[in-house]
Design a protein around this motif. Structure first.
Motif, short mmCIF file in Angstrom:
data_model
loop_
_atom_site.label_atom_id
_atom_site.label_comp_id
_atom_site.label_asym_id
_atom_site.label_seq_id
_atom_site.Cartn_x
_atom_site.Cartn_y
_atom_site.Cartn_z
N LEU A 180 0.87 -1.05 -0.05
CA LEU A 180 0.00 0.01 -0.16
C LEU A 180 0.85 1.69 -0.05
O LEU A 180 1.22 2.08 -0.27
N ALA A 181 2.17 1.22 0.56
CA ALA A 181 2.90 3.00 1.04
C ALA A 181 3.61 2.55 -0.56
O ALA A 181 3.90 3.90 -0.58
N ARG A 182 3.82 2.02 -1.22
CA ARG A 182 4.80 1.07 -2.62
C ARG A 182 3.31 2.02 -3.69
O ARG A 182 4.03 2.36 -5.02
N LEU A 183 1.76 1.54 -4.05
CA LEU A 183 1.51 1.35 -5.21
C LEU A 183 1.20 2.87 -5.41
O LEU A 183 1.16 4.09 -3.94
N PRO A 184 0.99 3.38 -6.44
CA PRO A 184 0.60 4.88 -6.63
C PRO A 184 -1.30 5.04 -6.42
O PRO A 184 -1.43 4.30 -5.91
N ALA A 185 -0.89 6.04 -6.23
CA ALA A 185 -1.67 6.92 -5.76
C ALA A 185 -3.31 6.23 -6.64
O ALA A 185 -2.84 6.76 -8.07
N PRO A 186 -4.50 5.89 -6.78
CA PRO A 186 -5.54 6.16 -7.32
C PRO A 186 -5.57 7.10 -8.34
O PRO A 186 -5.90 8.47 -7.79
N GLN A 187 -5.28 6.53 -9.87
CA GLN A 187 -6.11 8.15 -10.80
C GLN A 187 -7.37 8.10 -10.61
O GLN A 187 -7.84 8.60 -11.89
N GLN A 188 -7.94 7.22 -10.65
CA GLN A 188 -9.63 7.68 -10.49
C GLN A 188 -10.35 7.95 -9.35
O GLN A 188 -10.22 6.82 -8.40
N GLN A 189 -11.54 8.46 -9.47
CA GLN A 189 -12.34 8.02 -7.82
C GLN A 189 -13.53 8.02 -8.74
O GLN A 189 -14.04 8.74 -9.60
N TRP A 190 -14.86 7.45 -7.50
CA TRP A 190 -15.31 7.74 -8.20
C TRP A 190 -16.70 8.26 -7.57
O TRP A 190 -16.44 8.26 -6.04
N VAL A 191 -17.29 9.12 -7.96
CA VAL A 191 -18.53 9.52 -7.17
C VAL A 191 -19.85 9.64 -7.47
O VAL A 191 -20.28 9.19 -8.69
N GLN A 192 -20.69 9.15 -6.16
CA GLN A 192 -21.95 9.05 -6.73
C GLN A 192 -23.30 9.62 -5.44
O GLN A 192 -22.58 9.20 -4.39
N ASN A 193 -24.09 10.32 -6.25
CA ASN A 193 -24.81 11.40 -5.11
C ASN A 193 -26.18 11.02 -5.26
O ASN A 193 -26.88 10.80 -6.67
N ILE A 194 -26.96 10.45 -4.60
CA ILE A 194 -28.15 10.02 -4.96
C ILE A 194 -29.09 10.56 -3.28
O ILE A 194 -28.80 11.11 -2.67
N THR A 195 -29.79 11.51 -3.37
CA THR A 195 -31.32 12.26 -3.10
C THR A 195 -32.65 11.58 -3.32
O THR A 195 -32.18 11.23 -4.40
N ALA A 196 -33.09 11.76 -2.17
CA ALA A 196 -34.48 11.13 -2.11
C ALA A 196 -35.13 12.80 -1.26
O ALA A 196 -34.90 12.59 0.27
N SER A 197 -36.61 12.77 -1.50
CA SER A 197 -36.62 14.42 -0.99
C SER A 197 -37.92 14.41 -0.94
O SER A 197 -38.71 15.33 -0.75
N ALA A 198 -38.84 13.31 -0.90
CA ALA A 198 -40.36 13.28 -0.60
C ALA A 198 -40.88 12.46 0.00
O ALA A 198 -39.75 11.80 0.92
#
Length: 156
Positions: free
Chosen positions: A104-122
């Motif tokens: 883990l200390a030697r692996l490159p930082a992740p090049q991708q990030q996944w973001v998911q936003n979910i909203t329920a408002s009723a």
């Protein structure tokens, strides 16, 4: 160490292993996991080397844009292997933890990030989401009778 922690260690070890494939730290990962999986037995080490080489070859042969998907596909088999190892030989947990942390200390930082936003408002709304997995809902009639239609078709 409790079985839940051993299983978690097997999972995180597998994640680090498949991430290391086709990177600059692969040879270190290959050597460490060969020792870990071989447990001092030359035949087991040879089997581990073949499996590790197959893992690396499959990731390396994929187009760079497809490597993360290949890694996700290969991950469950390695989770199972390392989980079995933790169950059969709990003493191997310390070695796996050290190897995982070193990689883990030697692996490159992740090049991708996944973001998911979910909203329920009723009122009574439910929002759910999954990334790289499934959501399975099982209704519980005792606690969630659900909506019932009135005679005119409207929901109450």
């Amino acid at each position: 160490m409790d079985l839940g922690l051993l299983a978690q260690l097997g999972t995180t070890g597998a994640l680090v292993l498949v991430q290391a494939a086709a990177t600059d730290v692969w040879q270190l990962a290959r050597a460490g996991f060969t020792r870990l999986l071989g447990r001092g037995d030359r035949e087991r080490e040879a089997v581990a080397e073949r499996r590790l080489d197959a893992l690396a070859a499959e990731v390396e042969q994929a187009l760079p844009a497809q490597r993360d998907e290949v890694r996700r596909r290969l991950l469950p088999a390695w989770q199972t292997r390392l989980g079995d190892l933790m169950e059969e030989d709990p003493a191997a947990a310390d070695a796996l933890q050290v190897l995982r942390d070193e990689l883990l200390a030697r692996l490159p930082a992740p090049q991708q990030q996944w973001v998911q936003n979910i909203t329920a408002s009723a009122p009574r709304a439910t929002a759910q989401g999954a990334m790289f997995g499934n959501i399975i809902n099982h209704p519980n009639p005792a606690t969630d009778p659900g909506d019932r239609a009135d005679g005119d078709g409207s929901l109450r």
